[in-house]
Design a protein around this motif. Sequence first.
Motif, PDB file in Angstrom:
ATOM      1  N   GLN A  43      46.426  60.266  83.787  1.00  0.00           N
ATOM      2  CA  GLN A  43      45.772  59.868  82.526  1.00  0.00           C
ATOM      3  C   GLN A  43      44.260  59.839  82.704  1.00  0.00           C
ATOM      4  OE1 GLN A  43      48.370  58.522  83.997  1.00  0.00           O
ATOM      5  NE2 GLN A  43      49.783  57.503  82.556  1.00  0.00           N
ATOM      6  N   ALA A  44      43.817  59.354  83.872  1.00  0.00           N
ATOM      7  CA  ALA A  44      42.385  59.328  84.149  1.00  0.00           C
ATOM      8  C   ALA A  44      41.813  60.746  84.197  1.00  0.00           C
ATOM      9  CB  ALA A  44      42.123  58.604  85.474  1.00  0.00           C
ATOM     10  N   LEU A  45      42.610  61.694  84.703  1.00  0.00           N
ATOM     11  CA  LEU A  45      42.148  63.073  84.768  1.00  0.00           C
ATOM     12  C   LEU A  45      41.969  63.658  83.370  1.00  0.00           C
ATOM     13  CD1 LEU A  45      41.457  65.425  86.675  1.00  0.00           C
ATOM     14  CD2 LEU A  45      43.864  66.083  86.606  1.00  0.00           C
ATOM     15  N   LEU A  46      42.891  63.357  82.479  1.00  0.00           N
ATOM     16  CA  LEU A  46      42.756  63.821  81.100  1.00  0.00           C
ATOM     17  C   LEU A  46      41.508  63.242  80.451  1.00  0.00           C
ATOM     18  CD1 LEU A  46      46.474  63.548  79.895  1.00  0.00           C
ATOM     19  CD2 LEU A  46      45.184  65.641  80.398  1.00  0.00           C
ATOM     20  N   LEU A  71      34.915  62.001  90.227  1.00  0.00           N
ATOM     21  CA  LEU A  71      35.422  60.672  90.565  1.00  0.00           C
ATOM     22  C   LEU A  71      36.955  60.669  90.629  1.00  0.00           C
ATOM     23  CD1 LEU A  71      35.186  57.633  90.984  1.00  0.00           C
ATOM     24  CD2 LEU A  71      34.966  57.379  88.490  1.00  0.00           C
ATOM     25  N   VAL A  72      37.593  61.192  89.593  1.00  0.00           N
ATOM     26  CA  VAL A  72      39.060  61.153  89.540  1.00  0.00           C
ATOM     27  C   VAL A  72      39.664  62.009  90.648  1.00  0.00           C
ATOM     28  CG1 VAL A  72      41.079  61.672  88.140  1.00  0.00           C
ATOM     29  CG2 VAL A  72      39.057  60.688  87.068  1.00  0.00           C
ATOM     30  N   VAL A  73      39.126  63.213  90.851  1.00  0.00           N
ATOM     31  CA  VAL A  73      39.665  64.094  91.880  1.00  0.00           C
ATOM     32  C   VAL A  73      39.512  63.462  93.258  1.00  0.00           C
ATOM     33  CG1 VAL A  73      39.308  66.298  93.053  1.00  0.00           C
ATOM     34  CG2 VAL A  73      39.389  66.226  90.572  1.00  0.00           C
ATOM     35  N   ALA A  74      38.365  62.831  93.519  1.00  0.00           N
ATOM     36  CA  ALA A  74      38.143  62.204  94.822  1.00  0.00           C
ATOM     37  C   ALA A  74      39.132  61.072  95.074  1.00  0.00           C
ATOM     38  CB  ALA A  74      36.707  61.695  94.915  1.00  0.00           C
ATOM     39  N   VAL A  75      39.309  60.192  94.095  1.00  0.00           N
ATOM     40  CA  VAL A  75      40.218  59.064  94.300  1.00  0.00           C
ATOM     41  C   VAL A  75      41.667  59.556  94.389  1.00  0.00           C
ATOM     42  CG1 VAL A  75      41.085  56.913  93.291  1.00  0.00           C
ATOM     43  CG2 VAL A  75      38.640  57.436  93.216  1.00  0.00           C
ATOM     44  N   GLY A  76      42.025  60.547  93.548  1.00  0.00           N
ATOM     45  CA  GLY A  76      43.362  61.121  93.662  1.00  0.00           C
ATOM     46  C   GLY A  76      43.595  61.730  95.028  1.00  0.00           C
ATOM     47  N   ASP A  77      42.564  62.357  95.581  1.00  0.00           N
ATOM     48  CA  ASP A  77      42.627  62.936  96.923  1.00  0.00           C
ATOM     49  C   ASP A  77      42.787  61.833  97.969  1.00  0.00           C
ATOM     50  OD1 ASP A  77      42.296  64.365  99.252  1.00  0.00           O
ATOM     51  OD2 ASP A  77      40.307  65.123  98.783  1.00  0.00           O
ATOM     52  N   LEU A  78      41.930  60.821  97.914  1.00  0.00           N
ATOM     53  CA  LEU A  78      41.968  59.736  98.903  1.00  0.00           C
ATOM     54  C   LEU A  78      43.274  58.953  98.841  1.00  0.00           C
ATOM     55  CD1 LEU A  78      38.308  58.400  98.508  1.00  0.00           C
ATOM     56  CD2 LEU A  78      39.241  59.665 100.461  1.00  0.00           C
ATOM     57  N   ALA A  79      43.828  58.846  97.642  1.00  0.00           N
ATOM     58  CA  ALA A  79      45.081  58.098  97.484  1.00  0.00           C
ATOM     59  C   ALA A  79      46.293  58.909  97.919  1.00  0.00           C
ATOM     60  CB  ALA A  79      45.246  57.672  96.025  1.00  0.00           C
TER      61      ALA A  79
END
Length: 902
Positions: A43-46, A71-79
């Motif tokens: 949802q954050a990516l959208l 921001l979203v891609v980085a946190v999605g990556d780190l998570a």
Amino acid sequence: MPNSASDAPGALARARAHAPFLSMALDRRPDIEAMLAAGEIEQALLLARSAGDGIDDTAVALRRQRLALALVVAVGDLAGAFPLSRVVTELSDFADRSLDDAIAAAIRRRTPDAQPTGFTAIALGKHGAQELNYSSDIDPILLYDPERLPRRERDDPAEAAQRIARALMEIMSQVTAEGYVFRVDLRLRPASEVSPLALPFEGAITHYESSALAWERAAYIRARAASGDIEAGQAFLDTIRPFVWRRSLDFGAIAEIGRLTTRIRDHYSAGQAIGPGYDLKRGRGGIREVEFFAQTHQLIHGGRNPALRLRGTRASLDALAEAGIIGAEDARVMGESYDRLRTLEHRLQMVADQQTHSLPADPQALDSVAKLDGLAGGAELVAELSEISETVGRRFDTLIETYAPTGAVAVEAPPLAAELSSLGFDNADALADRVEGWEGGQYRCLRSAEAREAFSHMRPQLLRALAEAPDPDRALLRWEQLLAGLPSAINVFRLLDARPGLLAVVMRILAHAPTLADDLARRSDLLDTLIDRSAFDLPGSVAEIAAELSRGEAGDDYQRLLDAVRVRVGEMRFALGVQLVEGQRDPLEVAAALSRVAEASIDVLGRAAIEEFTQNHGVVPGSALAILGLGRLGGAALTHASDLDLVFLFSGDHAAESDGRRPLGATLYYNRLAQRVIAALTVPTAAGALYEVDTRLRPSGAQGPISVSLESFERYQCQDAWTWEHMALCRARAMFGTNTDRAELSRIIGRVLDRPRDPVILRNDVLEMRGTMAGHKPPKGPLDVKLARGGLVDIEFMVHFLQLRDHGARTPDLGEAVQILENLGNLPPGIRAAHDLMVRLLVVVRLVAPDGMYPPAASRGIVARSCRLESWDALLGAVLEARRQVAVAWKQVFDIELEIEG
């Protein structure tokens, strides 16, 4: 290692603690932070993708999208929620959209109502491969069509294109309070130091076809029409495809890649040692070496195998392993190492949104990067990188050793005459004069300084190979014939220099196989096929070969397909010939393989000719083309010299008419279509000739129409055909047509062959035909086991007589039919062995002694071994005995003595 996909809170905490850029982004977008904290990453990516919605200023809108997406891609990556493939795809897709929006906005600045056509961005590098870094430059090539570029009436197209390019750079790269979108680097364009920012399509095509450098080929492996006028960009890439993917290996280009890589290692020597300051991209065992490992193999093999023309590094490694070019374990290890290096590269770039690839020199900063990744500290990160670097570097070292330029240490060569004498050549002085004459302007292919330099590198190996050849004089003469036929030989010399083992194979070809030697003189690129391990594999089924022959790409037209089929079929036939010379395959296997290649060619070219023909003439409703193969093709036992005996037929009503814009009656339609198929199989193109086609076995022979209806074919065979035509049907096999028409052909042939026959009349017809043939077509030489009495033709006549008389042993495979008749007692024991021996001899002799005479003494061992005999004398004795056995069978079948001359 990174935490699990459920660790969004942990990822946010690490981002806050160890990445100032991400911390700033979180402060700016608390709404996105809340979504991420709740685990609502998709949802954050959208939300991030829509961050610029409603903002008229394209530059501002793109910068806001970029910050939110980063921001979203980085946190999605780190998570752990986004794998590396998802991360690089999201970043690359955003780059495409950004360039597209920037091009449209730049065009609208002067032509507000215009559609953004005629201006294209070609993505190269990681952008082209859709593998962008977290904080990456993009390296597009900007191209335009002067005729279609939107501009004011008074604007010059070139000036308008440069204006658009400058505006695009400003929108994308200028750093403002909102940040930037992408750093855009246009230095990969042709002649960047003097050329404008955007180039016309035609100018770029001229550059790549005439004066581009080796590194530009490598760059275009991953090229993609990314933004703007995509259709025009793809047409451009289709046009320059032969520049990128060359069927003929260019070892000069490969060596240049090796030099480039060596220079990179030398230039970044400070970043080679594992530890603080290690360069993940350019260091030994780093990202660049994995990419070059894949791309170098792609450059070598991709011209002949379109399945290797992939942009992504992981996909390319997997495809190379699938093709057997690299090992599956190498592909796995290099691929996994690449993914991990790219992930760590992203960690470095998340810290401050900087395009960096080097580990921090400061121990505390190194620890921070490691902890951002979820590791305990810098020591654990360095230990992991040390293992990866060694794993990748060791494999890349092997690549450099194989392809990097040789001869760094100059060694004074002995005088040529002394060198030749030491190799065992007689009359070394005269031979030295002869060899030196090659480089003195005697041959066109050796007149350039570059060609002579390439030749000088491989000359010692060439002379050794000539000395070791079984017939040095013959090999030397054929080598000179090869030189005389080559317009350019630089690539041949470099290839043979890089592959000493291949040179020995070439010498055996030149010494033993004049047919293959002639093929080489016409097409030196045939040597390229011997690089692959698959050169000594038999081709697969007809369907598999047809799939390979028809494998093309967008933009291929009919003529390009004809050329491609000729090239690939020539390579297959050449490789099968080499397998015979090298003793790798039973000639019976090669004969069957040659037949499968021919059948697949008929299938592919038949379909292509139909598709091209129907564009003007449409189709005949309820009707289709069928092709019958007879003779050695029908029996699936071709030699390298065999013609294709074909009969063209069609189903449906012969009085019908086609439905195209230029309609034809069915009979005329299929006769013209048959001529089109014959032309596709026989007419030479730029890639050479393919087959000779013989249609004289059609109804009414050479006087009849080329193609007749199935109904007419059945009526002719049942009412008017001669006995010899029914004998020919004993080896008939459908090569092309619908399943329904193939079944109908089988029914017709079965009906004809099952007709009751008077044995006495049949015997007299068969014997009369054999006598006529013996008078008009005597053996060409002592090894013509096809036409010699007691040879293969006599076996055919006996088999076909028995098939027609007794209505049994119904198979077009002559060897199988012989075996069945032996088992039934209709032929005496040993005829199958005699048949197989003479077929083996026929297949080999067509290459080694195509005139039917005895081959040179040095080549006789190859012929004997191919026939599974230990010596030439043993072979001659076995052939004579086989012919005598056929004479015994002839007496049993026809009650006539057959005189066999020893």
